[in-house]
Design a protein around this motif. Structure first.
Motif, short mmCIF file in Angstrom:
data_model
loop_
_atom_site.label_atom_id
_atom_site.label_comp_id
_atom_site.label_asym_id
_atom_site.label_seq_id
_atom_site.Cartn_x
_atom_site.Cartn_y
_atom_site.Cartn_z
N SER A 230 -5.22 -2.77 -0.68
CA SER A 230 -4.01 -3.57 -0.44
C SER A 230 -3.48 -4.13 -1.76
CB SER A 230 -4.31 -4.71 0.54
OG SER A 230 -4.68 -4.21 1.80
N ARG A 231 -4.39 -4.59 -2.59
CA ARG A 231 -3.96 -5.12 -3.89
C ARG A 231 -3.41 -4.01 -4.77
NH1 ARG A 231 -7.64 -8.47 -8.31
NH2 ARG A 231 -6.05 -8.49 -9.97
N THR B 40 9.59 3.27 -5.39
CA THR B 40 10.12 4.42 -4.67
C THR B 40 9.76 4.27 -3.20
OG1 THR B 40 8.11 5.77 -4.87
CG2 THR B 40 9.70 5.88 -6.70
N PRO B 41 10.47 4.95 -2.29
CA PRO B 41 10.12 4.85 -0.87
C PRO B 41 8.69 5.26 -0.58
CG PRO B 41 12.29 5.84 -1.15
CD PRO B 41 11.69 5.72 -2.53
N ARG B 42 8.18 6.24 -1.34
CA ARG B 42 6.82 6.72 -1.10
C ARG B 42 5.76 5.70 -1.51
NH1 ARG B 42 5.47 12.10 -3.81
NH2 ARG B 42 3.57 11.71 -2.61
N ASP C 15 3.29 3.00 1.23
CA ASP C 15 1.97 3.15 1.86
C ASP C 15 1.21 4.36 1.33
OD1 ASP C 15 3.58 5.08 2.88
OD2 ASP C 15 3.18 4.66 5.00
N VAL C 16 1.58 4.81 0.13
CA VAL C 16 0.98 6.03 -0.42
C VAL C 16 -0.51 5.87 -0.68
CG1 VAL C 16 1.51 5.42 -2.82
CG2 VAL C 16 1.25 7.82 -2.17
N VAL C 17 -0.95 4.66 -1.00
CA VAL C 17 -2.36 4.43 -1.34
C VAL C 17 -3.26 4.75 -0.14
CG1 VAL C 17 -4.07 2.68 -1.90
CG2 VAL C 17 -1.92 2.77 -3.17
N LEU D 23 -5.82 8.15 0.40
CA LEU D 23 -7.25 8.02 0.64
C LEU D 23 -7.64 8.62 1.99
CD1 LEU D 23 -9.87 6.86 -0.61
CD2 LEU D 23 -9.57 4.95 0.95
N SER D 24 -6.80 8.39 3.01
CA SER D 24 -7.07 8.95 4.33
C SER D 24 -7.13 10.47 4.26
CB SER D 24 -5.98 8.51 5.31
OG SER D 24 -6.17 9.10 6.57
#
Length: 211
Positions: A167-168, A179-181, A184-186, A190-191
């Motif tokens: 989250s950090r 950017t829009p990506r 939640d890209v992180v 990982l998923s």
């Protein structure tokens, strides 16, 4: 290391020790069992490397200073001493109050240690994270470092410490990369890495087909 290697060796030991007083096993059967154990560990090590590489690249893309497989000279099993000395999976520089953070990745099956108890989502990952804290946190604190267990299971459950870390990192990335990506890209990356690691192990178990 990932996916609880001790349980693999325990299974191997049980396979042999349970037959000590019985008829001697054929050499070819022993070789097959030993080969299975080694190949399982090799596949799990490859999955661990996949997750480690992806997490390190996430730090890099977010502009966070980190080093992969960094020698810190104090991460070891307290019960076995310096014979188990190993590097940090990822060392994040100045992450908490100016102190470097040792991030330790651990992936487990959600069914590890289930036994006769009822299934609880995330139980295996939480137990793995707790075990890592007991093993390494004191050594890190004594050496002016912070220890962060990054535990997850193959169903995609993340221990709270891993969620807080990502989250950090996500907030830092969003600040540095607008950017829009970046929203939640992180967590998505990982998923995908967890799924890729599981898929790699499943494919490796498929029988070979000779043409």
């Amino acid at each position: 290391m990932i996916y609880n290697r001790l349980s693999i060796w325990a299974c191997m030991y049980g396979f042999f020790s349970g037959r000590k007083k019985k008829k001697k096993l054929p050499n070819n059967l022993i070789c097959k069992q030993y080969s299975f154990v080694l190949s399982t560990i090799r596949r799990q090590s490859q999955a661990h490397d996949i997750h480690k590489d992806v997490l390190f690249d996430i730090f890099r893309c977010a502009g966070i200073s980190a080093k992969k497989e960094a020698p810190v000279n104090f991460l070891t099993d307290p019960l076995e001493g310096r014979s188990t000395l190993r590097p940090a999976d990822i060392l994040v520089f100045g992450w908490v109050g100016g102190k470097h953070a040792c991030v330790d990745l651990t992936g487990v099956s959600p069914l590890v240690g289930l036994g006769n108890s009822a299934f609880t989502v995330g139980q295996a990952a939480l137990k793995a994270a707790s075990g890592k804290v007991i093993k390494h946190e004191k050594a890190c604190l004594d050496n002016q470092h912070v220890f962060i267990p990054f535990a997850f299971d193959t169903f995609g459950f993340l221990a709270p410490e891993a969620v807080d870390l990502l989250s950090r990192v996500q907030r830092v990335m969003h600040s540095n990369v607008m950017t829009p990506r970046s929203m939640d890209v992180v967590f998505k990356r990982l998923s995908f890495a967890i799924q890729k690691g599981v898929a790699a192990q499943l494919v490796a178990r498929l029988p070979t087909i000779s043409m």
